[in-house]
Design an enzyme around this catalytic site. Structure first.
Site, PDB file in Angstrom:
ATOM      1  N   LYS A 103     -27.309 -11.258 -32.366  1.00 46.36           N
ATOM      2  CA  LYS A 103     -28.483 -11.811 -33.035  1.00 46.36           C
ATOM      3  C   LYS A 103     -29.371 -12.599 -32.061  1.00 46.36           C
ATOM      4  O   LYS A 103     -30.561 -12.814 -32.347  1.00 46.36           O
ATOM      5  CB  LYS A 103     -28.077 -12.710 -34.204  1.00 46.36           C
ATOM      6  N   ASP A 104     -28.826 -13.027 -30.913  1.00 40.89           N
ATOM      7  CA  ASP A 104     -29.595 -13.781 -29.931  1.00 40.89           C
ATOM      8  C   ASP A 104     -30.279 -12.900 -28.898  1.00 40.89           C
ATOM      9  O   ASP A 104     -30.997 -13.398 -28.032  1.00 40.89           O
ATOM     10  CB  ASP A 104     -28.683 -14.775 -29.189  1.00 40.89           C
ATOM     11  N   ARG A 154     -35.736 -18.947 -41.073  1.00 40.51           N
ATOM     12  CA  ARG A 154     -35.366 -17.883 -42.018  1.00 40.51           C
ATOM     13  C   ARG A 154     -34.605 -18.472 -43.205  1.00 40.51           C
ATOM     14  O   ARG A 154     -34.918 -18.180 -44.369  1.00 40.51           O
ATOM     15  CB  ARG A 154     -34.488 -16.839 -41.309  1.00 40.51           C
ATOM     16  N   ARG A 155     -33.622 -19.306 -42.920  1.00 35.46           N
ATOM     17  CA  ARG A 155     -32.840 -19.917 -44.001  1.00 35.46           C
ATOM     18  C   ARG A 155     -33.703 -20.837 -44.848  1.00 35.46           C
ATOM     19  O   ARG A 155     -33.648 -20.800 -46.082  1.00 35.46           O
ATOM     20  CB  ARG A 155     -31.665 -20.700 -43.410  1.00 35.46           C
ATOM     21  N   ARG A 172     -29.695 -29.628 -34.305  1.00 27.05           N
ATOM     22  CA  ARG A 172     -29.385 -28.882 -33.085  1.00 27.05           C
ATOM     23  C   ARG A 172     -28.020 -29.309 -32.558  1.00 27.05           C
ATOM     24  O   ARG A 172     -27.412 -30.255 -33.018  1.00 27.05           O
ATOM     25  CB  ARG A 172     -30.457 -29.136 -32.013  1.00 27.05           C
ATOM     26  N   ARG A 178     -22.947 -30.563 -34.568  1.00 25.10           N
ATOM     27  CA  ARG A 178     -23.626 -30.492 -35.861  1.00 25.10           C
ATOM     28  C   ARG A 178     -22.721 -30.981 -36.995  1.00 25.10           C
ATOM     29  O   ARG A 178     -23.179 -31.685 -37.903  1.00 25.10           O
ATOM     30  CB  ARG A 178     -24.106 -29.064 -36.120  1.00 25.10           C
ATOM     31  N   CYS A 267     -35.985 -14.782 -33.300  1.00 22.94           N
ATOM     32  CA  CYS A 267     -34.979 -15.573 -33.997  1.00 22.94           C
ATOM     33  C   CYS A 267     -35.602 -16.742 -34.747  1.00 22.94           C
ATOM     34  O   CYS A 267     -34.958 -17.370 -35.578  1.00 22.94           O
ATOM     35  CB  CYS A 267     -33.921 -16.078 -33.025  1.00 22.94           C
TER      36      CYS A 267
END
Length: 364
Positions: A103-104, A154-155, A172, A178, A267
């Site tokens: 995905k990156d 996106r979320r 971050r 996190r 992304c």
């Protein structure tokens, strides 16, 4: 550009260096690939001087994305943030394979680079993780005004549609950082949204409160899959990669990436997907591919979604399904949403640069 033809035999004594980011998760993911390669070509335990099979080593480095932990991903730009330094080392032949979370990886690779393998995918969904000691078991149960941490637009864009009473705040750092921010008694966060695959690979699956399945939340393109990037002319590396590839995952991820490529998203753009491949029995590779994509405005007020189902017999046909989906989404209004998002980002980047310049002048 066509890749080299694979030609690796057990007589090759070459050492292959696997490289990735230096984060704990990236190292775990690299070791997953390393273990798979060593299962194919087990290292000798007795120092056999006559062993002529390939050997493997690892190398880890920090990327720009790792070094900049202060700015929101939305402002930092595209996916090359995580891959550029690694690809430079690959092209300069300092390393032989680069291990990524797929995905990156940008949908268009630098000249001379090639995705050699895509491994079997972990569950690609996102998960809700609630602050320790709190009783809530779902997004629906969170009190109005609760702060949900995520660095993904996106979320945020998708969840704003169904949960307008929640607040979203950038967070971050690596997963440990996190989660520490989440659990801090005086911290602002009630919950985080995290990729399930990362939590599972870090053996933190016990922190998952619940999974967020589509249509509540469509996951990122290629989320949950590991990829091995190689030089396009490295036939020996390609031969190894062919043995690692899980073709069902490859077809689904290539379809998703084709959709993203046509829409020209990154992304930091709210493109969500979900894919399923029902493999038909028999000797040939044939499957029924179902691919859903969505694009959501940052405020959550505009949402475009479409699904395509098709029988596919190759990776190329799977990619064409993704491209067709992208064109359908664009016709339904996705292009206008993405243009507005890019304009908003440009304005925010300009504002951030002005603020940085003012701060620098004050401290000079």
């Amino acid at each position: 550009m066509a890749s080299a033809q694979p030609s690796l035999t057990g007589s090759s004594s070459r050492n292959f260096t696997l490289a990735s980011r230096a984060s704990q998760l990236a190292q775990i993911q690299t070791n997953i690939v390393l273990a798979s390669l060593q299962e194919l070509y087990p290292p000798t335990s007795d120092g056999d001087l006559h062993y002529r099979g390939p050997t493997f080593s690892t190398s880890f480095m920090s990327t720009s994305g790792d070094k900049n932990q202060s700015q929101a991903l939305y402002l930092l730009g595209g996916k090359a943030l995580w891959t550029k330094e690694l690809e430079v080392a690959l092209k300069e032949r300092e390393v032989d394979m680069v291990i990524h979370s797929l995905k990156d990886v940008p949908t268009t690779l630098p000249e001379g680079c090639y995705i050699g393998a895509i491994l079997k995918r972990e569950d690609p969904v996102d998960s809700l993780v609630v602050k320790r000691g709190k009783p809530w078991k779902s997004l629906e149960e969170l009190p109005a005004g609760s702060v949900v941490g995520t660095s993904s637009v996106r979320r945020v864009a998708q969840l704003k549609r169904n949960f307008p009473s929640l607040k979203f705040l950038d967070v971050r750092g690596n997963l440990n950082t996190r989660l520490a921010k989440l659990d801090a008694p005086d911290g602002p966060y009630t919950a985080l949204i995290l990729a399930k695959a990362g939590l599972v690979r870090l053996e933190m699956g016990d922190r998952i409160t619940t999974d967020l399945q589509p249509p509540t939340l469509y996951h990122a393109v290629s989320q949950g899959a590991l990829a091995v990037e190689i030089r396009h002319d490295d036939a020996e590396a390609l031969a190894l990669c062919r043995k690692l590839t899980h073709w069902e995952t490859e077809w689904m991820c290539l379809a998703e990436r084709a959709c993203l490529r046509v829409l020209e998203g990154g992304c930091s753009v709210p493109i969500g997907v979900s894919s399923r491949l029902e493999v038909e029995t028999g000797d040939k590779k044939v499957g029924a591919l179902t691919l859903t994509g969505c694009v959501t405005a940052l405020a959550g007020d505009i949402h475009v979604e479409h699904t395509i189902q098709a029988s596919v017999t190759s990776a190329e046909e799977a990619e064409e399904v993704g491209s067709t989906l992208a064109r359908a989404l664009s016709d339904l209004g996705a292009k206008k949403i993405l243009d507005d998002i890019n304009l908003d980002r440009e304005q925010r980047v300009e504002e951030a640069q002005k603020t940085d310049k003012a701060d620098t002048e004050e401290t000079a």
